[in-house]
Design an enzyme around this catalytic site. Structure first.
Site, mmCIF file in Angstrom:
data_model
loop_
_atom_site.group_PDB
_atom_site.id
_atom_site.type_symbol
_atom_site.label_atom_id
_atom_site.label_comp_id
_atom_site.label_asym_id
_atom_site.label_seq_id
_atom_site.Cartn_x
_atom_site.Cartn_y
_atom_site.Cartn_z
ATOM 1 N N GLY A 14 0.780 -1.245 0.000
ATOM 2 C CA GLY A 14 0.000 0.000 0.000
ATOM 3 C C GLY A 14 0.803 1.281 0.000
ATOM 4 O O GLY A 14 0.336 2.295 0.526
ATOM 5 N N SER A 15 1.993 1.276 -0.624
ATOM 6 C CA SER A 15 2.757 2.534 -0.616
ATOM 7 C C SER A 15 2.098 3.564 -1.541
ATOM 8 O O SER A 15 2.098 4.764 -1.236
ATOM 9 C CB SER A 15 4.230 2.293 -0.974
ATOM 10 O OG SER A 15 4.368 1.954 -2.325
ATOM 11 N N ASN A 16 1.542 3.120 -2.657
ATOM 12 C CA ASN A 16 0.804 4.074 -3.507
ATOM 13 C C ASN A 16 -0.445 4.587 -2.803
ATOM 14 O O ASN A 16 -0.796 5.763 -2.918
ATOM 15 C CB ASN A 16 0.421 3.412 -4.836
ATOM 16 C CG ASN A 16 1.545 3.480 -5.850
ATOM 17 O OD1 ASN A 16 1.883 4.551 -6.333
ATOM 18 N ND2 ASN A 16 2.151 2.338 -6.134
ATOM 19 N N MET A 90 -4.378 -6.894 -6.931
ATOM 20 C CA MET A 90 -3.957 -7.938 -7.860
ATOM 21 C C MET A 90 -5.068 -8.901 -8.257
ATOM 22 O O MET A 90 -4.795 -9.949 -8.828
ATOM 23 C CB MET A 90 -2.767 -8.706 -7.263
ATOM 24 C CG MET A 90 -1.540 -7.839 -7.116
ATOM 25 S SD MET A 90 -1.195 -6.902 -8.628
ATOM 26 C CE MET A 90 0.562 -6.697 -8.532
ATOM 27 N N HIS A 109 0.088 1.111 -13.153
ATOM 28 C CA HIS A 109 0.774 -0.085 -13.644
ATOM 29 C C HIS A 109 2.255 0.257 -13.847
ATOM 30 O O HIS A 109 2.565 1.308 -14.424
ATOM 31 C CB HIS A 109 0.135 -0.531 -14.963
ATOM 32 C CG HIS A 109 0.757 -1.775 -15.510
ATOM 33 N ND1 HIS A 109 0.495 -3.026 -14.992
ATOM 34 C CD2 HIS A 109 1.659 -1.958 -16.514
ATOM 35 C CE1 HIS A 109 1.189 -3.929 -15.655
ATOM 36 N NE2 HIS A 109 1.910 -3.308 -16.590
ATOM 37 N N ASP A 145 -5.118 -3.992 -18.322
ATOM 38 C CA ASP A 145 -4.124 -2.933 -18.560
ATOM 39 C C ASP A 145 -4.281 -2.244 -19.919
ATOM 40 O O ASP A 145 -3.279 -1.920 -20.570
ATOM 41 C CB ASP A 145 -2.693 -3.506 -18.441
ATOM 42 C CG ASP A 145 -2.430 -4.082 -17.057
ATOM 43 O OD1 ASP A 145 -3.079 -3.615 -16.099
ATOM 44 O OD2 ASP A 145 -1.596 -4.991 -16.943
ATOM 45 N N ALA A 173 8.757 7.041 -8.601
ATOM 46 C CA ALA A 173 8.072 7.798 -9.669
ATOM 47 C C ALA A 173 6.558 7.600 -9.586
ATOM 48 O O ALA A 173 5.784 8.542 -9.798
ATOM 49 C CB ALA A 173 8.605 7.362 -11.028
ATOM 50 N N GLU A 174 6.124 6.383 -9.246
ATOM 51 C CA GLU A 174 4.678 6.114 -9.119
ATOM 52 C C GLU A 174 4.052 7.032 -8.073
ATOM 53 O O GLU A 174 2.948 7.553 -8.241
ATOM 54 C CB GLU A 174 4.437 4.654 -8.711
ATOM 55 C CG GLU A 174 4.724 3.654 -9.810
ATOM 56 C CD GLU A 174 4.375 2.226 -9.397
ATOM 57 O OE1 GLU A 174 3.425 2.020 -8.626
ATOM 58 O OE2 GLU A 174 5.078 1.303 -9.845
#
Ligand code: GAR
Length: 319
Positions: A14-16, A90, A109, A145, A173-174
């Site tokens: 869950g870092s995003n 996922m 993605h 995707d 970067a995400e």
């Protein structure tokens, strides 16, 4: 603009998700994260979300089986969610769920789509000798995707990179990309240029339609260039109105007053134009029913089109 209410779905770390939550706290961010859920009740990110005071729904997709998507939908409805952001979620999403939320699910993605759909994206980039990798935020459709790309960021590949080191850098970067693109997407329903594009696409489906401005406002007319008659006009914050609206022809004051009284959040009486039978439809809302707008455009077109065209439409209606 009201903030879009976002649910984040995760399967792991869950870092995003964390990046989305923190960015959403800024006063000027057009979205806020109101719910975090996923398919694994013990996913690491769920505890972080709870500690941050975000509502969490721990659902076990494996135990729930076929009931999972219905349970999730119930949670989303309770939290009055406008948009769903997948962040390392996922699980394959069934078509019925995608259809229900069409245009309202985004995903991140870890590749520059359309390159490298699916898993092991950084390994694939290294194996192919690529010089850049990156990440993509896109709309979710029933094909994996493959939905509209909303934003991308490139990440250079170093000669010394392994799949893990590259994954780490793409993740940085995400975290920059996702909140920025989600914010832009969340404010799209209020963007006058985007609204005009949607109306233009719907109007263009009707026969002999041309762009025809009206007192400086963008509009659409039917018929040949010289004799074309307006059947729709954009009304961007028209004479003190709060919203971006569209003017279409209604049957007269009775119908207009009825609609405005019943649904003032959708319809308005446009100054000056109302008197000559133009009805205002508010389009800078999160819940615009574009099929309904298409119906209004067609009706308005019919009342403005020359008889030779409406006659053709009437014949077509019989089939
Ligand atoms: C991220 O790299 C995300 O792009 C990827 O999973 C990771 C989740 O990390 N998603 C996919 O591969 C989806 N096909 P996070 O849980 O720390 O956000």
């Amino acid at each position: 603009m009201d903030k879009a209410r976002v649910a984040v779905l995760i399967s792991g770390r869950g870092s995003n998700m964390a990046a989305l939550i923190y960015a959403g706290r800024a006063d000027d961010c057009p979205y806020e994260v109101v719910l975090v859920s996923g398919d694994k009740p013990d996913a690491l990110g769920l505890s972080l979300a709870a500690a941050e005071g975000v509502r969490v729904a721990r659902l076990d997709a494996r135990a729930l089986g076929a009931d999972y998507w219905e349970k999730l939908n119930r949670q989303l409805a309770q939290a009055k969610v406008d948009l769903i952001a997948l962040a390392g979620f996922m699980k394959i999403i069934p078509v019925s769920f995608v259809d229900k939320w069409a245009g309202r699910i985004v995903n991140i993605h870890p590749s520059l789509l359309p390159k490298y759909k699916g898993l092991h994206t950084q390994m694939k980039a290294l194996d192919n000798g690529d010089r850049v990798s990156g990440a993509t935020v896109h709309l979710v459709t029933s094909e994996l995707d493959s939905g509209e790309i909303l934003g991308q960021v490139e990440v250079a590949i170093l000669p010394s990179d392994t799949a893990e080191s590259l994954e780490d850098r793409v993740l940085i970067a995400e975290h920059q990309l996702y909140p920025r693109i989600l914010a832009r997407y969340a404010s799209r329903p209020y963007d006058a240029a985007w609204i005009e594009q949607q109306v233009d696409a719907l109007a263009a489906r009707l026969p002999e339609v041309i762009r025809k401005s009206n007192h400086g406002a963008p509009g659409w007319g039917v018929g040949n260039e010289k004799a074309a008659k307006n059947f729709a006009i954009m009304a961007d914050h028209f004479h003190g109105e709060e919203s971006v609206g569209l003017l279409v022809r209604a049957s007269g004051p009775d119908e207009m007053n009825g609609l405005i009284e019943a649904q003032p959040e959708i319809y308005f009486w446009p100054k000056y134009y109302g008197a000559s039978g133009w009805l205002g439809i508010r389009l800078s809302r999160r819940d615009v029913d574009w099929d309904q707008v298409a119906d209004w455009l067609e009706r308005s077109w019919r009342s403005s089109a020359p008889p030779r065209l409406t006659k053709l439409m009437r014949i077509a209606d019989q089939f």
